[in-house]
Design a protein around this motif. Sequence first.
Motif, mmCIF file in Angstrom:
data_model
loop_
_atom_site.group_PDB
_atom_site.id
_atom_site.type_symbol
_atom_site.label_atom_id
_atom_site.label_comp_id
_atom_site.label_asym_id
_atom_site.label_seq_id
_atom_site.Cartn_x
_atom_site.Cartn_y
_atom_site.Cartn_z
ATOM 1 N N SER A 6 -4.431 8.867 -18.052
ATOM 2 C CA SER A 6 -5.401 7.781 -18.303
ATOM 3 C C SER A 6 -4.686 6.444 -18.368
ATOM 4 N N SER A 7 -5.204 5.505 -17.582
ATOM 5 C CA SER A 7 -4.616 4.169 -17.618
ATOM 6 C C SER A 7 -5.330 3.302 -18.648
ATOM 7 N N SER A 8 -6.360 3.877 -19.292
ATOM 8 C CA SER A 8 -7.073 3.122 -20.327
ATOM 9 C C SER A 8 -7.881 4.084 -21.178
ATOM 10 N N SER A 67 -13.326 0.965 -28.554
ATOM 11 C CA SER A 67 -12.883 -0.275 -27.911
ATOM 12 C C SER A 67 -12.032 0.036 -26.674
ATOM 13 N N TYR A 68 -11.976 -0.953 -25.796
ATOM 14 C CA TYR A 68 -11.242 -0.791 -24.538
ATOM 15 C C TYR A 68 -9.769 -1.128 -24.743
ATOM 16 N N ILE A 69 -8.920 -0.164 -24.428
ATOM 17 C CA ILE A 69 -7.475 -0.418 -24.497
ATOM 18 C C ILE A 69 -6.867 0.003 -23.167
ATOM 19 N N ALA A 70 -6.254 -0.949 -22.469
ATOM 20 C CA ALA A 70 -5.660 -0.639 -21.161
ATOM 21 C C ALA A 70 -4.139 -0.550 -21.305
ATOM 22 N N VAL A 71 -3.564 0.452 -20.679
ATOM 23 C CA VAL A 71 -2.098 0.537 -20.623
ATOM 24 C C VAL A 71 -1.643 -0.585 -19.677
ATOM 25 N N PRO A 72 -0.619 -1.368 -20.029
ATOM 26 C CA PRO A 72 -0.170 -2.431 -19.120
ATOM 27 C C PRO A 72 0.123 -1.866 -17.716
#
Length: 507
Positions: free
Chosen positions: A256-258, A277-282
């Motif tokens: 998962s990239s986010s 909440s939305y958390i994206a991997v850099p």
Amino acid sequence: MILIHPPVVRPCEPPAGIARLCGALSHHGMRYRVLDANLEGLISLLKTPPASSDTWTSRAFRHLSGHLASLQSWDAYENEARYRRAIKDLNRLLGMTARSRHVRLGLANYEHEELSPARSKDLFRAAEHPEDNPFYPYFRERLTELLKNEQPSVIGFSLNYLSQALCTFAMIGFLRQEFSGVKLVLGGGLVTSWMKRPHWQNPFAGLVDHLVAGPGETFLLSLMGVKQSGNTCYEPNYDSLPITDYFAPGPILPYSSSSGCYWNRCSFCPERADGNSYIAVPADEVIRDLHRLVERYRPVLVHLVDNAISPSMMKVISEHPPGAPWYGFARITHHLTNLDFCLALKRSGCVMLKLGLESGDQNVLDNLQKGIHLGEASSVLRNLKKVGIATYIYLLFGTPHEGLIEAQKTLQFVVEHHDCIDFLNLAIFNMPIGGPEARQVETKTFYEGDLSLYTSFDHPKRWSRQRIRQFLDKEFKRHPTIMPILRRDPPVFTSNHAPFLVKKDRN
Ligand code: SF4
């Protein structure tokens, strides 16, 4: 520490959540073991000689090793009849094995005739009588051996689907009876949704030591005495998982990239109702992770398990291909109306996109806040077809603004684009308990369970579940251009195996 992936979910790829936990624990040098009790448990039941000696069951048992070998190589995926027969036979064996325990069991299904996974008192009953569970002979022996050898202080269960709940609690009950000193932690997607229900009160205190909502890395690390601040993203680690033993022609790597969803607006969405909440991997970490993981595990497929891969992430992936075929969920956005963008995706290894179209009526889409324009959807489908990316289209019937006329427009849209749609998933709308629409309509109890995530409601257009089913069965599914699309759908494994079934035509 032991991390357990309980039965029953489709046994085709390693569990993404546990791989992420392993990444965090490995990073901090923690000792742990992983038990894929889903894969092991299903195989153990399949190998148990069936009590029934009817012709179908006996034949299925005779062919068991051939079926397993064909699903774990390209054999079955290159011969549709063989693929379907293998899955039908395996489901038959599981069904017959569990029948005497009052369970309808399959490769993706666990339904008890009386106990509901949405009622805490039924989960307690499963825990009080683990010996009634069809997996009991397997997990009694396996857990006893594992606990004697490893002497863990903590056991974590990752519970993501309703089909896992009764088995999870049966295993918890067994551990409580036999190994009362060990600390039990329960987390995963389903537990997170339970804990985000309005007025949540933990009914499992006394049985489970800790319930965890959301990603469990921080909690597990703190339990082991490691403090970390903020949301650290760890590269998943699959070393402790049997990645070559799943029902797939080679390793599938979920990544998962986010977490959460970058759009987060669709009114019917459980993800939004949960308030995740939305958390994206850099982006640079995603690319570095994917390259390292592909190099290390040589997967036949990367499964991007994001709720929706953001357009910016798709662009980055297309500029830095992971080196293995990939697929995942994306939104229908204007980016995909650009043929060059789609071509770049294809060149990066994208074999299939799962797209939530939901409806072929613009007014319904606008009310759902999908952010989809049908004109764009049409051009997206045509572009993906042109470049050779397969499409798995999700439709949702029975949302509050849909009636028969709107559903017929969906039928029309699918008919007009049937040559650009490879697979279809048809679902009937469930109203999330905490969602915005539940406040606008008359609601009732749906499953009559204190853990139910959905509520039934009086449809404003009298478009009841029964009328929807009739429409789907008598009109939608019988349309001559739609029938072949539905028939193509891989039984049981659906979108998880679909990329293998299109692969040979597309590449
Ligand atoms: S795109 Fe999907 S995950 Fe995102 S809000 Fe809509 S339904 Fe939910």
